[in-house]
Structure formats: C-alpha cells, structure tokens
Design an enzyme around this catalytic site. Sequence first.
Site, PDB file in Angstrom:
ATOM      1  N   ASP A 220       0.830  -1.206   0.000  1.00 37.30           N
ATOM      2  CA  ASP A 220       0.000   0.000   0.000  1.00 37.30           C
ATOM      3  C   ASP A 220       0.867   1.260   0.000  1.00 37.30           C
ATOM      4  OD1 ASP A 220      -2.677   1.286   0.456  1.00 37.30           O
ATOM      5  OD2 ASP A 220      -1.652   2.002   2.246  1.00 37.30           O
ATOM      6  N   GLU A 262       1.254  -0.660  -5.076  1.00 39.40           N
ATOM      7  CA  GLU A 262       0.246   0.377  -5.296  1.00 39.40           C
ATOM      8  C   GLU A 262       1.008   1.690  -5.418  1.00 39.40           C
ATOM      9  OE1 GLU A 262      -3.313   3.094  -3.674  1.00 39.40           O
ATOM     10  OE2 GLU A 262      -1.611   2.558  -2.446  1.00 39.40           O
TER      11      GLU A 262
HETATM   12  C1  NOJ Z   1      -4.334   3.411  -0.515  1.00 37.51           C
HETATM   13  C2  NOJ Z   1      -5.569   2.618  -0.236  1.00 37.51           C
HETATM   14  O1  NOJ Z   1      -5.981   1.993  -1.417  1.00 37.51           O
HETATM   15  C3  NOJ Z   1      -6.602   3.580   0.304  1.00 37.51           C
HETATM   16  O2  NOJ Z   1      -7.843   2.949   0.458  1.00 37.51           O
HETATM   17  C4  NOJ Z   1      -6.111   4.146   1.606  1.00 37.51           C
HETATM   18  O3  NOJ Z   1      -7.025   5.111   2.076  1.00 37.51           O
HETATM   19  C5  NOJ Z   1      -4.736   4.782   1.436  1.00 37.51           C
HETATM   20  N1  NOJ Z   1      -3.828   3.935   0.700  1.00 37.51           N
HETATM   21  C6  NOJ Z   1      -4.110   5.051   2.777  1.00 37.51           C
HETATM   22  O4  NOJ Z   1      -3.740   3.827   3.343  1.00 37.51           O
END
Ligand code: NOJ
Length: 593
Positions: A220, A262
């Site tokens: 993430d 991500e």
């Molecule tokens: C990316 C995640 O996909 C999202 O849902 C989240 O709010 C942010 N990162 C912070 O962790």
Amino acid sequence: MNRSIVPAIRPRGAQSRAAEDASWYRDAIIYQTHVRAFFDSDGDGVGDFPGLLARLDYLAELGVTALWLLPFFPSPLKDDGYDVAEYCDVNPAYGTLADFEAVVEAAHARGIRVIIELVVNHTSDQHPWFQRARRAPKGSPERDFYVWSETGHEYEEARIIFIDSEVSNWTWDPVARAYYWHRFYGHQPDLNYDNPLVLAEVKRVLHFWLDRGVDGFRLDAVPYLVERDGTSGENLPETHGLLRAIRAEVEKRRPDCILLAEANQLAGEAVHYFGRGDECHMAFHFPLMPRMFMALAMADSEPIIDIVEKTMRLPDGCQWAIFLRNHDELTLEMVTEEERDYMWQYYATHRHLRINLGIRRRLAPLVDGDRRRIEVLNGLLFSMPGTPVIYYGDEIGMGDNPFLGDRDGVRTPMQWSPDRNAGFSSAEPVALYLPPVLDPSYGYLALNVETQRTIRSSLLNWMRWLIHVRKGQKALSRGNFRFLASGNRKVLAYLRCHAEDNVLCVVNLGETAEAAALDLSRFAGRRPVDLFGGSAFPVIEARAYVLTLSGHGFYWLKLAPPEAAAAEAAARKAEGAPALPEETRELPTPAEG
Ligand code: NOJ
C-alpha cells in the site's frame, strides 16, 4: 464449472517448485474483495472469514485464480482498515487467525492464491508503536519509529493526497508536544524508515504472514515510504532501496510469493517499481486505468495507444496488474487538468460523485449500466498487457451509493440474492456495516448472484466465459504486445503473441458500427477463429483485412495456421460458453442472527 481449467497448486513444501509455479501471477485472474463486504456467517452484520470460506466455491466457479483481501487486521477502521493497529493478527470482527488460515488452505485447495495487504507507509495512531513513540524521549529509537518536527514546516514540496479532508501533512500531537508526518489522514502517522528498526519490524510482519501461507503482498502507498527535504517525498531512491530489501527477504523464504505495488504515479515513475526485476513483481497499471475510460468516452484509441507504448517494456518476469475499478475513487491525480475536467464532465457530472481528485463510482453506474460498454471495458481489462483484477461485485454489475461517506459508496455488501440484506447477512438491517444498494436499477432485487447464475446471458455468466477464454490463451496473459494500425481511430487493434500462438484483438470504442482495415499480410494464409464462438473468418490475404464491428463490439481472434484452423474452430465451438453453474451446488444462506 470446468475444473480442468483451474491450475493446480503444488502442496507447500513440495521439494522442487517449478519456475512455472513461481510465475503464477502472470497467468492469474485476481479478485479483490473485503472480508467485511463479502458474506456474514454469524449474523452480526459484518462479513467474516467463515463467510468468505463458505463462498470460495463461488470464486472457483467464476474462474478466478487469486484473491486479494483488503486489510483485515485489528484497526479502529477510520480508513477501512488501512489504519492498522496490529500487523500480526485478525480483526476480531472478521474472525480469528485460525479462520484466516482455514480460508488460505481452502483457497489453495481450489487453485486460488491469496494476496494480502502490507500497509507499511503508516500505521493507525492507535498502534502501540505510536502510543509508545509519542511518550518516548526525543531522539530515542522508540520515538523515531515516526517522523517528528518541532515546526511542522519541513517537506513542504510534498503534495496533500486527501485534499478533501486534510490541510497539512503535519499534525500536532499534544502528548509528544511535536508535529508528526502523515501522507494520508491525520490519524495515520507515517513510519520512519531512517530508523532501521522499522524495516526490521516489517520483515518480522512479512515472515509472520509467509508462515501462514500467503502468496503475495499488495504494498500500500509504496511511493511515500521515505521523505527528504527539497523533494516531493515520492519515488525516492531510498524508497526503491527499501523495496529491494523487502523483495530479497521474501524471495529468500518463498520465491513464489509476489509483491504488488500500489504506486499511483505518472508512467515514467510507475515503471520504476519493478526495479531491474528486483523490486515488485507486479504494479497496478495506474497510468492505463483512466485512459481506458477516456478512450471509451472519446471513442478514440489514442489515449490507450499512447500510454501502453510508454509502459510496455518491463524487466523480465514483471507484469502490470490491470484494473478498471477498486475500493478507492477512480483516481484522476495523474492526468492533466484538461483530462481530469473531461473525465469529470463525462463520468461524474454531479459534485457528489467526486472525491479528492477522483470519481467515487463503481464500474456499471459509470457507464450508465450499459451492458455493451461494461463488456468492452472488460474485454480491454482481460487483453491489455497485464494481469486482470476484478473488483468484487463488478462481475454482476453492482451499483454504488455516492451518498455514503468517504469511499464507502463502492464498498457496500455483496449482492448474493433478492432476500433480506441482499443475502449477505441475516442481521437486522440497521446492524449492517453499510446498507446494501437498494435503488431500482442496481439494488439487490435487480442485481444479484443467485438470479444471474441461472440466466445464461447474465453478466455473471458472460464474465465466467470471458475468464474461461482468457485462461485458455497464454498469448493473452504472457504474450508480446503490438498495436496494429486500423485506419480508424475508433478501432483499437493489437496482437498478443506467445510461442506459435497469435491472438488478434480488435475493439470498437465507438457507440455505433465501425469498420477497420488491418495489414495482416504477414499472416497470409491463416484464418482468424473467434475465441468465443469458434466462427472461422475469411482467410487472410496479402491485401488489407477488413473487419466490421458493432457499436462497442470487440473480437479476440486466434490467427490459426491453415492446417489447424478447422480443429481450432471445432474446439471453440464445442466448448461454447461454460455450462451454467451446477444447481446442486447451492450457495449456503446466511445464518440466523
Ligand atoms: C491506498 C488505499 O488503497 C486507500 O484505500 C487508503 O485510504 C490509502 N492507501 C491510505 O492507506
């Protein structure tokens, strides 16, 4: 379903793990879901691991080969679990660690890999590390698990990501009597990777979950791990160094476990998350996602051609993860202002549909529930260079509720049946974690798994067919990719080639019928065979090959050599669409609350 199409997974500990096995992600079909949204086994209104376990057969029937689970760790749930309060446990609302392990085992038994979240840019402010840090002496290793400032003025070049709710990346902590750094919500302090103890803890977390059999980690918010003065605090060389360390750690223990980045970045930066093949195995194709929607809206293949050409060359073994929608807003952070305005005007006319720099809608409502546009977008999802990721519910065309807060509108309960609470839970409706979608077009009376399973032409059964066809063609998962000129900007044409197999994909982005003339002369003598129905098209000659397509129609055509064309056509015809799911394997119903 045809079980022979589900790849077998070797038992853990098998003596030699074939190289093929370690590159499973390249042929995978990933299904993204949240445990709490999928199925509630105990009637408390919240989905749980036993519920997910009970519904794994549905996923196997759909044909997916990997399951990506959103964060399920103990958390105050102010950011749907991306605010982790304990890394090595399961949120009691979703079950126990043993329940998680049972899901992993049962998924593996069905040929489904399990990918979980590694949220290590930040923690919840409730995490014991933060509670300890804010009370620890300045300069101590405990304090330095996080990034502190006396003034809150450092790193001013770093943009604010959640612009609708945050005004600064610094928040004052009255306990520490200092500001702490956060790229997301104020309750999500960023970890400090300049403290080597932090990476050591991350490695401990990796091992914990590897020991429980997980097959991959979605990393993430990975561009923001490190901050430095005078920079944007994104994509820094130190961040890539950390990724190499994480990859090496995972590889030592489980060479078949993957890292999925991500990294919502411009194309030139996003490609760096593969490193030289020594960082992430996969990264979400953020640059492509909005361009697919843009190309459809404009009926113009150019946005797709432009971005795919910029992002096609990857280190060996690396692959994009392609997606249309996910649990967040359809992000428009990395497009030009002009493109963003266009997208907003086209797909989100009402202010309520927008959040931060994006659009909080699911796939079906984005395209007005238009089946042809849902299909053509899925046709792209499953044939562009990468591994497709389906967002739960999009396989039945689920709708959203933009009047729920934050991004909750796209996180509502899975619609299983026309029964109470969409067959998701037997709880009192007020006890549900979120209300199911109720409106006449997308509500669970209109759209649900139970009904769609039994209708041959339903979106669900069409998706099963699409997945089945895709899984039968290595060219679509691993094949080289090359655009072909079509002589018509509305028609996108590309070739996917793997070993002797050549698949021609032709997509009409326009709303009405179009023709395209392709130079296929190097395949002269071959016969295109439709991978869906097995129709054999006219033999390719030296002159331009003309194809006509209905509005938003698309073809996947195998360019079969003359001697193999009849057999290929017969095989595809015999196969046809997958049979309807066996009615005897009824999906279990929710327990009494
Ligand atoms: C990316 C995640 O996909 C999202 O849902 C989240 O709010 C942010 N990162 C912070 O962790």
